[in-house]
Design a protein around this motif. Structure first.
Motif, short mmCIF file in Angstrom:
data_model
loop_
_atom_site.label_atom_id
_atom_site.label_comp_id
_atom_site.label_asym_id
_atom_site.label_seq_id
_atom_site.Cartn_x
_atom_site.Cartn_y
_atom_site.Cartn_z
N ALA A 51 38.48 35.85 41.01
CA ALA A 51 37.90 37.12 40.57
C ALA A 51 37.66 37.15 39.06
O ALA A 51 38.42 36.60 38.27
CB ALA A 51 38.81 38.28 40.96
N ASP A 52 36.59 37.87 38.71
CA ASP A 52 36.30 38.18 37.32
C ASP A 52 37.18 39.34 36.87
O ASP A 52 37.54 39.42 35.70
CB ASP A 52 34.82 38.56 37.16
N CYS A 53 37.46 40.26 37.79
CA CYS A 53 38.28 41.44 37.50
C CYS A 53 39.29 41.62 38.63
O CYS A 53 38.96 41.41 39.79
CB CYS A 53 37.44 42.72 37.47
N VAL A 54 40.51 42.03 38.27
CA VAL A 54 41.52 42.44 39.23
C VAL A 54 42.10 43.75 38.71
O VAL A 54 42.48 43.84 37.54
CB VAL A 54 42.65 41.40 39.40
N THR A 55 42.14 44.75 39.59
CA THR A 55 42.65 46.06 39.22
C THR A 55 43.63 46.53 40.27
O THR A 55 43.37 46.39 41.47
CB THR A 55 41.50 47.09 39.12
#
Length: 180
Positions: free
Chosen positions: A155-159
């Motif tokens: 992933a580019d982003c993990v939230t």
């Protein structure tokens, strides 16, 4: 872009995921629904989620198993909701992947990501309650954990969403500046 959003049940992760997709602009929006409607509660949850996205211009595609067989419009923004359900379906539904669940789901995620502009995946955080579960539940947790870890690595982003508050684990929210 690939964005993994996780959180506990009722944390607000679905609303946040939809918000992320909306911020990506006016590209075609695809909602991959994975909850198999097996009882009254699942029908109520499905109805609630449909109501949440009613005016948001999503095209819903139901996919209980076989993610890699989906054909999606190129250059679309895709929301996959949710990895927890897809994992259970692949493990336990007739025709599911069974022991090959992790491999099949990760292959499906790879193929979906390659065919769309942006992919947002919602998954449940089911690992921190400290309870001791039976062997089959632990196997489900292990599979979902393996899947979530691999998707997080890609992933580019993990939230993580906690009490409706998105907490950035990895990546940059500037990727969500709209391009309208």
């Amino acid at each position: 872009m690939l964005h993994l959003i996780t959180g506990g049940s009722g944390s607000g992760k679905s609303a946040y995921a939809e918000h992320c997709i909306l911020r990506l602009g006016i590209k075609e929006r695809i909602y991959i629904a994975t909850m198999y409607p097996f009882d009254g509660e699942s029908h109520r949850r499905i109805a609630r989620h449909r109501e949440m996205r009613k005016e948001k211009n999503f095209q819903t595609t139901e996919c209980y198993t076989g993610l890699k067989s989906l054909t999606l419009p190129p250059d679309s923004n895709v929301l996959l909701e949710c990895m927890s359900n897809l994992t259970a379906n692949e493990m336990y539904q007739p025709g599911g992947a069974g022991e090959r669940t992790v491999h099949e789901i990760l292959e499906g995620v790879r193929q979906v990501k390659e065919s769309c502009a942006n992919l947002v995946i919602v998954s449940n955080e089911i690992f921190s309650d400290g309870m001791d579960y039976d062997t089959e539940t632990r196997r489900y947790q292990r599979y979902l954990g393996d899947i979530n870890c691999q998707i997080a690595a890609w992933a580019d982003c993990v939230t993580e969403v906690v009490y409706g508050i998105p907490i950035k684990i990895k990546g940059d929210s500037l990727q969500y500046e709209t391009t309208d």
